[in-house]
Design a protein around this motif. Structure first.
Motif, PDB file in Angstrom:
ATOM      1  N   VAL A  53    -132.986  -7.910 -65.607  1.00  0.00           N
ATOM      2  CA  VAL A  53    -133.795  -7.652 -66.549  1.00  0.00           C
ATOM      3  C   VAL A  53    -134.198  -8.755 -67.245  1.00  0.00           C
ATOM      4  CG1 VAL A  53    -134.207  -6.097 -68.461  1.00  0.00           C
ATOM      5  CG2 VAL A  53    -132.730  -5.213 -66.844  1.00  0.00           C
ATOM      6  N   SER A  54    -135.371  -8.838 -67.430  1.00  0.00           N
ATOM      7  CA  SER A  54    -136.065 -10.260 -68.295  1.00  0.00           C
ATOM      8  C   SER A  54    -137.105  -9.570 -69.191  1.00  0.00           C
ATOM      9  CB  SER A  54    -136.596 -11.137 -67.325  1.00  0.00           C
ATOM     10  OG  SER A  54    -137.796 -10.644 -66.477  1.00  0.00           O
ATOM     11  N   THR A  55    -137.400 -10.541 -70.390  1.00  0.00           N
ATOM     12  CA  THR A  55    -138.453 -10.195 -71.359  1.00  0.00           C
ATOM     13  C   THR A  55    -138.918 -11.373 -71.932  1.00  0.00           C
ATOM     14  OG1 THR A  55    -138.835  -8.915 -73.129  1.00  0.00           O
ATOM     15  CG2 THR A  55    -136.462  -9.619 -73.188  1.00  0.00           C
ATOM     16  N   GLY A  56    -139.782 -11.348 -72.636  1.00  0.00           N
ATOM     17  CA  GLY A  56    -140.240 -12.820 -73.306  1.00  0.00           C
ATOM     18  C   GLY A  56    -140.983 -13.621 -72.304  1.00  0.00           C
ATOM     19  N   SER A  57    -141.694 -14.724 -72.656  1.00  0.00           N
ATOM     20  CA  SER A  57    -142.194 -15.896 -71.780  1.00  0.00           C
ATOM     21  C   SER A  57    -141.999 -17.087 -72.393  1.00  0.00           C
ATOM     22  CB  SER A  57    -143.814 -15.390 -71.730  1.00  0.00           C
ATOM     23  OG  SER A  57    -144.282 -15.411 -72.807  1.00  0.00           O
ATOM     24  N   GLY A  58    -142.235 -18.062 -71.653  1.00  0.00           N
ATOM     25  CA  GLY A  58    -142.100 -19.631 -72.082  1.00  0.00           C
ATOM     26  C   GLY A  58    -140.737 -20.051 -72.726  1.00  0.00           C
ATOM     27  N   ALA A  67    -135.007  -6.436 -78.252  1.00  0.00           N
ATOM     28  CA  ALA A  67    -136.186  -6.906 -78.728  1.00  0.00           C
ATOM     29  C   ALA A  67    -137.333  -6.150 -78.218  1.00  0.00           C
ATOM     30  CB  ALA A  67    -136.242  -8.393 -78.051  1.00  0.00           C
ATOM     31  N   ALA A  68    -138.325  -5.723 -79.011  1.00  0.00           N
ATOM     32  CA  ALA A  68    -139.596  -5.207 -78.354  1.00  0.00           C
ATOM     33  C   ALA A  68    -140.605  -6.117 -77.455  1.00  0.00           C
ATOM     34  CB  ALA A  68    -140.274  -4.925 -79.658  1.00  0.00           C
ATOM     35  N   GLY A  69    -141.006  -5.694 -76.709  1.00  0.00           N
ATOM     36  CA  GLY A  69    -142.120  -6.246 -75.712  1.00  0.00           C
ATOM     37  C   GLY A  69    -142.106  -5.866 -74.412  1.00  0.00           C
ATOM     38  N   THR A  70    -142.587  -6.661 -73.445  1.00  0.00           N
ATOM     39  CA  THR A  70    -142.622  -6.229 -72.014  1.00  0.00           C
ATOM     40  C   THR A  70    -141.296  -6.667 -71.396  1.00  0.00           C
ATOM     41  OG1 THR A  70    -145.132  -6.728 -72.117  1.00  0.00           O
ATOM     42  CG2 THR A  70    -144.178  -6.605 -70.057  1.00  0.00           C
ATOM     43  N   ALA A  88    -138.331 -16.706 -73.243  1.00  0.00           N
ATOM     44  CA  ALA A  88    -138.196 -15.914 -72.201  1.00  0.00           C
ATOM     45  C   ALA A  88    -136.394 -15.716 -72.060  1.00  0.00           C
ATOM     46  CB  ALA A  88    -138.559 -16.531 -70.954  1.00  0.00           C
ATOM     47  N   LYS A  89    -136.119 -14.634 -71.865  1.00  0.00           N
ATOM     48  CA  LYS A  89    -134.512 -14.186 -71.590  1.00  0.00           C
ATOM     49  C   LYS A  89    -134.425 -13.242 -70.287  1.00  0.00           C
ATOM     50  CE  LYS A  89    -133.282 -16.024 -75.623  1.00  0.00           C
ATOM     51  NZ  LYS A  89    -132.275 -16.964 -75.809  1.00  0.00           N
TER      52      LYS A  89
END
Length: 223
Positions: free
Chosen positions: A78-83, A118-121, A86-87
């Motif tokens: 599972v990943s989220t965030g960018s640059g 964390a909220a987001g995509t 990113a996690k």
């Protein structure tokens, strides 16, 4: 009879309308050889700080649910965030939700517990093996796949609690203030030590000068 037929027809149309109006099952489907993989969040909407899971359904080409994935099985990253933000998680095992001993659970369902903070995509990357068939599929949350993770503030009642990022920010700020206070205390302590040392030196110098003055005075009297 005509009235009964009309009523049944109207009921069928109404039921069809409800089915069409109902929201789509918030999962996305991918193919892996002869298998179909349907995956997304187990619980939607998906909120930060709420226990959830990556949910996967596996069926063969005929639509039969697959309960046994074989020796290797499947994992999800599972990943989220960018640059820079990113996690990505470590590979998480997808385990069967069906218990053959009790008969409880759903055939073909595999879950991996997850608590999003964390909220987001979010992106789910599923890899592994289903009875000798390699699997490597992924999908990101969107309006056409599964839901983004959101803060639960809008549904909290009667008191809205702080979100995980807000609490994290508050803790970071507090830690900074504590560090500053500790640094100031250390500086004050060092300054106090320096002042004390200077005072002791001044006393010693005064004593030495006094002794010199006394000795000098005695020497003059003797002369």
């Amino acid at each position: 009879m005509r009235r009964l037929r009309f009523s049944l027809g109207a009921l069928a149309l109404a039921t069809t309308g409800l089915l069409i109006a109902a929201p789509a099952f918030a999962h996305t489907e991918k193919d892996a050889g002869p298998y179909k993989l349907l995956f997304g969040w187990r619980d939607e909407p998906a909120y930060t700080g709420s226990q959830n899971a990556v949910q996967l359904f596996v069926h063969d080409a005929s639509g039969k649910a697959i309960d046994d994935l074989g020796k290797k099985g499947l994992t999800v990253v599972v990943s989220t965030g960018s640059g820079a933000t990113a996690k990505s998680s470590s590979p998480l095992a997808l385990t069967s939700a069906f218990d053959p001993d009790s008969g409880l659970g759903t055939h073909g369902e595999f879950d991996s517990p997850l608590l999003p903070t964390a909220a987001g995509t979010y992106t789910f990357h599923i890899t592994g093996d289903i009875n000798g068939t390699a699997v490597d599929v992924s999908a990101a949350s969107s309006d056409t796949t599964f839901a983004d993770v959101t803060d639960p503030t809008a549904i909290e009642f009667p008191v809205q609690s702080q979100t995980v990022p807000q609490l994290s920010s508050a803790i970071t700020t507090l830690q900074g203030r504590v560090a500053s206070a500790q640094s100031a205390a250390a500086s004050a302590r060092d300054s106090a030590k320096s002042s004390k040392t200077m005072a002791i030196i001044a006393i010693i110098v005064a004593i030495v000068l006094g002794l010199i003055a006394i000795l000098t005075g005695r020497g003059r009297k003797t002369a």
